[in-house]
Design an enzyme around this catalytic site. Structure first.
Site, PDB file in Angstrom:
ATOM      1  N   GLU A  34      -2.602  -3.499   4.510  1.00  0.00           N
ATOM      2  CA  GLU A  34      -3.587  -2.771   3.717  1.00  0.00           C
ATOM      3  C   GLU A  34      -3.299  -3.137   2.255  1.00  0.00           C
ATOM      4  O   GLU A  34      -2.423  -2.556   1.618  1.00  0.00           O
ATOM      5  CB  GLU A  34      -3.472  -1.261   3.921  1.00  0.00           C
ATOM      6  N   ASP A  39       1.094   0.015   5.356  1.00  0.00           N
ATOM      7  CA  ASP A  39       0.347   0.849   4.423  1.00  0.00           C
ATOM      8  C   ASP A  39       0.702   0.526   2.972  1.00  0.00           C
ATOM      9  O   ASP A  39       1.847   0.218   2.643  1.00  0.00           O
ATOM     10  CB  ASP A  39       0.671   2.321   4.709  1.00  0.00           C
TER      11      ASP A  39
END
Length: 634
Positions: A367, A314
């Protein structure tokens, strides 16, 4: 009760590795471990707290009394405190009470390496084990065949607390999900699930992205063995498991990692590097060897003990740039005067190298929302070493295009076609994730223009374009049946919508789209290679139609894809094709079974020796409204 007995699981080699930032199995040493010592059952505790003056284990077994069970500090300047406490049992709640050498500060902390935690809002760690009778040996032996980059990746993104709920708006347990979720994902044809963070977190509205228990699946849904059962059942059903992993930041909750021993232990001491202004959270010190060992050990822990097949990392962009979300004066350039965080780059490269060296058949996915180069290229050629990267530019441009009324789309076709100018610079995964259905953005279905029929035709067109575009795919839960409301983490998806034909049709469509993707090699064998894609025509702006070829290893598997982005039926539409023969329509998003208008090419289409689109051969076909149609050579 007996006091603490001096005992260690560490060797000198372990300590040397830890200090050097090269110990990647720290969870085997630090934390709470049920062992037998001299014929007595109990728990060995070990915690890293180099600024501590003393460390006591407090818990149920000693009425949370500080000083009753003090650990011994090691003599090697490692900062590790350890000891064996007899008769402490599995299920015991505990924390570390730390008296710091820094101005006598006292902290009471959960165990950073705990395998299990109390159910929030309670914050203690729980003594636990990792025993489980795994039954997924067939998957584990062959998972490389499922997870390689030339295999289908159709990912269903799931938030465990809101996929479906029991009566009274209660959570389903891991064991409930091992039945309901597994059967649903298998029926829908997704190849993988991606779980939003399952590691323990204190605050529900963070959706799991503010972690305190990096080694513990959240107790909201059950114990560690319950989560193991869920993974096990998914594997037995032939479904891979990807976990969201958050090494980018962590909350400053009193029981968490922040200011752990009265010093900046895990977070960077310079607030310009150690505090994230967007999330009001702390940032790891990626230049500290022991912190690197902690994070990489954590990644390997989930791959090893929970048989996980991939980690989606993330907020990578926030890690890479020193000036991310910071104003002038709030960040300091690196030693070369640049804005890149050199410690982060070094850490991410090492993380990927260690993961791929230790586990065959897994993938890491970034990401990362910027143009940082070579994110998904090997470290040996200067890349960060990820297997894939989310294609945020495609997501943004495509959703912007689809929100436009169809009458205006001919003026904005470049929003669609631009992605093909850079799609092979990385191994891209195309995401329609949870971030796109919150904070007033509306659900994907609710963004589509027009009346109900047009909205759902647009939704099918969007998904069809996504699945036939080069790259892998990710769809957030609810998107597969056209959830209308924005996602709400506090309640179940609106499963009752499936009683309505348009929603049932959308669900059937995604099921068939998954089956098409998995059954046609041209859609995955060269999904990251320019050899796997060829434009037929990207410049028919007037009709808002694009056409292209997807290619596999064998030309007999080639597919021709045509997308019509208006509600006009295009009769006698001609496109150029690569060779003579016949074409068969094998997929049509306008089919009546999806609640479409059922415009189709029923008969096989004979190819003519008539040059068109710069090719020697062409065909004339009917293109349905707001549709994706796929053709294959007979």
């Amino acid at each position: 009760m007996s006091k603490v007995i001096s005992h260690s699981l560490f060797t000198d080699f372990d300590i040397n590795l830890f200090k050097a930032g090269k110990h990647f199995r720290l969870y085997e040493k630090l934390g709470a471990h049920l062992i037998e010592l001299n014929g007595v059952q109990g728990v060995y505790f070990a915690v890293w707290a180099p600024t501590a003056h003393s460390v006591s284990v407090v818990g149920d077994f000693n009425f949370w009394t500080q000083g009753e069970h003090e650990l011994y500090v090691r003599w090697d300047s490692s900062g590790i405190w350890e000891g064996f406490i007899p008769n402490v049992q599995k299920g015991t709640n505990y924390k570390y009470k730390i008296l710091s050498n820094n101005q006598g500060l006292v902290t009471e902390k959960a165990d950073p390496f705990a395998f299990y935690c109390e159910k929030p809002p309670q914050t203690a760690s729980v003594v636990w084990d990792l025993e489980h009778d795994w039954k997924d040996s067939d998957w584990m032996k062959t998972r490389k065949e499922h997870n390689d980059l030339d295999k289908p990746y159709s990912v269903y993104e799931v938030h465990l607390g809101s996929w479906k709920r029991a009566e009274g708006n209660q959570f389903l347990s891991y064991l409930d999900l091992a039945e309901d979720l597994v059967s649903y994902v298998k029926e829908m044809g997704f190849t993988h699930v991606e779980f939003m963070p399952v590691m323990e977190y204190p605050y529900d509205p963070s959706w799991g992205y503010q972690l305190v228990g990096y080694f513990a699946p959240t107790s909201r849904f059950g114990d560690p063995q319950g989560f193991m059962t869920l993974v096990d059942k998914l594997h037995q059903a032939g479904i891979g498991v990807i976990l969201d992993w958050v090494p980018s930041h962590f909350p400053d909750d009193a029981h968490g990692l922040g200011y752990f021993d009265g010093s900046h232990l895990y977070e960077h001491p310079d607030r310009r590097k150690g505090y994230h202004p967007d999330w009001k959270s702390l940032v790891f010190n990626y230049g500290r060897n022991e912190v690197r060992s902690f994070l990489i050990s954590n990644a390997l822990f989930w791959l090893h003990h929970y048989h996980v097949d991939g980690l989606r990392v993330d907020a990578v962009a926030s890690m890479l740039y020193l000036d991310y979300s910071r104003n002038d004066g709030e960040w300091e350039p690196n030693i070369f005067g640049g804005r890149e965080n050199l410690d982060t780059i070094s850490f991410l490269k090492e993380f990927n190298e260690v993961v791929y060296a230790n586990y065959e058949g897994v993938q890491t996915i970034a990401e990362e929302s910027t143009s940082f180069p070579m994110v998904s290229r090997p470290t040996s050629v200067g890349g960060l070493g990820f297997g894939m990267k989310w294609m945020m530019g495609w997501m943004h441009d495509t959703l912007k295009y689809f929100q436009r009324a169809t009458v205006y789309r001919k003026y904005h076709q470049n929003d669609l076609t631009f992605s093909m100018t850079y799609t092979f610079t990385e191994n891209f995964m195309l995401p329609l994730s949870h971030d796109e259905v919150v904070y007033g953005k509306k659900s994907i279905a609710d963004r589509m223009p027009g009346d109900e029929w047009q909205r759902f035709a647009n939704l099918r067109l969007l998904y069809g374009y996504m699945f036939t575009h080069p790259g892998t795919n990710l769809l957030f839960m609810g998107g597969e049946f056209g959830q209308i409301k924005e996602w709400n983490f506090q309640e179940s998806l609106d499963w009752h919508l499936l009683q309505y034909p348009v929603h049932g049709g959308a669900q059937q469509y995604v099921k068939d789209l998954n089956n098409l993707y998995k059954s046609e090699p041209a859609l995955y064998q060269k999904q990251f290679s320019p050899e796997g894609f060829e434009w037929i025509n990207y410049s028919d702006n007037l009709n808002a139609v694009i056409s292209y070829i997807r290619k596999g290893n064998d030309t007999k598997d080639d597919l021709i894809v045509i997308c019509n982005f208006t509600q006009m039926v295009r009769k006698n539409y001609r496109i150029g094709v690569p060779r003579k023969g016949k074409l068969k329509e094998i997929f049509n998003s306008d089919s009546i079974k999806y609640q479409g208008s059922n415009v189709e090419n029923i008969n096989d289409v004979k190819i003519e020796s008539s040059p068109y689109d710069g090719r020697d051969y062409s065909v004339e076909i009917v293109i349905p409204p707001l549709s994706v149609t796929v053709y294959k050579y007979l």
